[in-house]
Scaffold this active site. Structure first.
Site, mmCIF file in Angstrom:
data_model
loop_
_atom_site.group_PDB
_atom_site.id
_atom_site.type_symbol
_atom_site.label_atom_id
_atom_site.label_comp_id
_atom_site.label_asym_id
_atom_site.label_seq_id
_atom_site.Cartn_x
_atom_site.Cartn_y
_atom_site.Cartn_z
ATOM 1 C CB SER A 211 -46.731 -33.541 -68.651
ATOM 2 O OG SER A 211 -45.674 -32.710 -68.218
ATOM 3 N NE ARG B 57 -44.271 -36.493 -59.930
ATOM 4 C CZ ARG B 57 -45.427 -36.822 -60.495
ATOM 5 N NH1 ARG B 57 -46.417 -37.269 -59.731
ATOM 6 N NH2 ARG B 57 -45.590 -36.713 -61.799
ATOM 7 C CD GLN C 295 -34.670 -4.744 -40.129
ATOM 8 O OE1 GLN C 295 -35.304 -3.971 -40.854
ATOM 9 N NE2 GLN C 295 -34.774 -4.748 -38.811
ATOM 10 C CD GLN D 91 -29.764 -9.196 -55.144
ATOM 11 O OE1 GLN D 91 -29.753 -9.760 -56.232
ATOM 12 N NE2 GLN D 91 -29.686 -7.882 -55.031
ATOM 13 N N GLY E 45 -21.917 -9.001 -56.598
ATOM 14 C CA GLY E 45 -21.142 -9.247 -57.816
ATOM 15 C C GLY E 45 -20.357 -10.541 -57.757
ATOM 16 C CD GLU F 31 -38.088 -37.753 -61.657
ATOM 17 O OE1 GLU F 31 -38.924 -38.281 -62.413
ATOM 18 O OE2 GLU F 31 -37.038 -38.314 -61.333
#
Length: 378
Positions: A134, A241, A277, A334, A338, A361
Site C-alpha cells: 500500500s 478500482r 421469510q 447460507q 449444506g 488495488e
C-alpha cells in the site's frame, strides 16, 4: 437473471449484449474446470481481444473501442459474472494499458498499443513489492540509466499474470527522489517470474513475484518523464478500482442468481424455501447490496466520462462493491445450506473469490484513508 442495463446508445447495448453472450457461451462453461486445475485462460483472453473487448475504453486509432467507461464497466461485469479470473484479468490488462494510452507519445502508442488491445499481447501491472504494498512511494526496485538502456534490479510482488504476460507496466525508482514508469517486455533477459502463489481463490489467475536481475530495458520504453511514475500509478489505480468494483458486482450478481434459483427449486415443509421469510429477506438484502454497488460504480464512471474528479467516488465504489460481494457470496452459501458448502455448486468458489477484491488495488482500509483525505480537502 441478467441485470437490467440502462445504456446510453443502441451500440452500447449491443456491445454489452455481446459481452454477455461470450461470457455465457465461451467463458462460463469452462470456469469451474480451469479453476479446479489452476489453468491459466490465455485462449479466452485472445478471444476477448479478437471480439473487440480487450481495449474497450481506448482510442479507435490504436484498435480500441473508444466507449464510455460506464459501458466498458458493464461489459466487464458480465464477464466477471461468468468467470471472475477472466474478469479480473481483463481489468488488470486494461489498467496495464493505461500508462501508455494516456501518458505515452504517439510514436510509442503506434508501436505497442495496437497489439495490446487486439489480444496479441497480455499485460501485467507491476507496482507492489514485498515491502511496499500500500505504501507505493516506498518501492525499491531500481532502474539505472546506462546509455540507451535502463538496468533494472529488484523484486515486484503479487503481480497478476506474472510469467504469463507479454508486457509489464512497471514502476521503478530512477533516483532517490524519482519514481518512473517503464513498459517492459515480458521476454526481457534478466526478468523472471517466481513460483505462483497458492491462493484460496482466483486459482485460474496466476499471481507471482517478478524478479529483475540486471534486466536491460530500452530507454525508449520510459512512459512519460522520469519522476512521473507515482502520478501515473495513482491515476491508473483510480480507474482500475472501478474495474475491480464492476468485477465484484458481477461476482455478487452470479451468487445472487444461483441463490434465487436454488431457493425456488428447494422445497421444505411442503413449499419452496424462497417462500420462507427468513430466506426471502436474506435474498432481498443480497439484491439491495448488488444494485447499490452497481449504482456506485456507474456514478463514478459517469463522473470520469464527463471529465469530473472521481477519485473519491472510485474508492467508495471499490469499497462498497467488494464488501458487498463478500457478504452476498457468504449469504448465498447460507441459502444453499449444506449444498452450498460443496463443490457441486459454484457458490463456495464465489465466496472464496470474493475475499481478494477487498485486498488488491488498495485494501479497503486504504480506500477509507483515500476517502477521508479527499473529504479533508473539500
Amino acid at each position: 437473471m441478467p441485470a437490467e442495463r440502462l445504456l446510453p446508445t443502441t451500440e452500447a447495448k449491443d456491445l454489452v449484449d455481446l459481452a454477455r453472450e461470450i461470457a455465457r457461451d465461451e467463458l462460463a462453461p469452462h470456469a469451474a474446470e480451469y479453476e479446479e486445475a489452476e489453468r491459466f485462460p490465455r485462449e479466452q483472453f485472445r478471444l476477448l481481444g479478437k471480439s473487440g473487448l480487450l481495449g474497450l475504453p481506448y482510442s479507435e486509432r490504436w484498435g480500441g473501442g473508444e466507449v464510455p467507461y460506464e459501458v466498458y464497466l458493464q461489459a466487464l461485469e458480465e464477464i466477471a459474472a461468468a468467470w471472475m479470473s477472466v474478469g479480473v484479468g481483463l481489468s488488470v490488462h486494461t489498467m496495464s494499458c493505461f500508462a501508455l494510452a494516456h501518458h505515452g507519445t504517439d510514436a510509442q502508442r503506434d508501436r505497442w498499443l495496437p497489439g495490446m488491445l487486439d489480444g496479441d499481447l497480455l499485460g501485467g501491472y507491476a507496482l507492489s513489492e514485498p515491502h511496499a504494498g500500500s505504501d507505493a512511494a516506498a518501492l525499491s526496485t531500481r532502474a539505472r540509466r546506462d546509455g540507451d538502456v535502463y538496468r533494472v534490479d529488484g523484486t515486484k510482488a503479487w503481480i497478476t499474470h506474472a510469467g504469463q504476460a507479454d508486457f509489464y507496466t512497471t514502476m521503478v525508482r530512477t533516483s532517490e527522489a524519482d519514481i518512473s514508469c517503464l513498459l517492459i517486455d515480458g521476454a526481457t533477459p534478466g526478468l523472471s517470474a517466481g513460483k505462483p502463489e497458492r491462493k484460496m481463490g482466483l486459482t485460474g489467475s496466476t499471481t507471482a513475484q517478478l524478479r529483475f536481475d540486471d534486466a536491460r530495458v530500452e530507454a525508449d520504453r520510459l512512459i512519460g518523464e522520469e519522476g512521473q511514475g507515482l502520478k501515473i500509478a495513482l491515476s491508473s489505480l483510480s480507474s482500475g478500482r472501478l474495474g475491480i468494483a464492476a468485477c465484484a458486482v458481477g461476482l455478487a450478481q452470479a451468487a445472487l442468481d444461483e441463490a434465487v434459483t436454488y431457493a425456488k427449486g428447494r422445497s421444505q415443509f411442503g413449499k419452496p424455501i424462497i417462500d420462507f421469510q427468513g430466506v426471502e429477506f436474506l435474498l432481498a438484502d443480497m439484491a439491495a447490496a448488488v444494485e447499490t454497488s452497481r449504482a456506485m460504480y456507474l456514478d463514478a464512471a459517469r463522473r470520469r466520462d464527463r471529465g469530473l474528479p472521481f477519485r473519491r467516488q472510485a474508492s467508495i465504489a471499490k469499497l462498497t462493491a467488494t464488501d458487498a460481494a463478500m457478504k452476498v457470496t457468504t449469504d448465498a452459501v447460507q441459502v444453499l445450506g449444506g449444498a452450498g458448502y460443496t463443490k457441486d455448486f459454484p457458490v463456495e468458489r464465489y465466496m472464496r473469490e470474493a475475499k481478494v477484491p477487498q485486498i488488491f488495488e488498495g485494501t479497503n482500509q486504504i480506500q477509507r484513508m483515500v476517502i477521508a483525505r479527499e473529504l479533508r480537502e473539500m
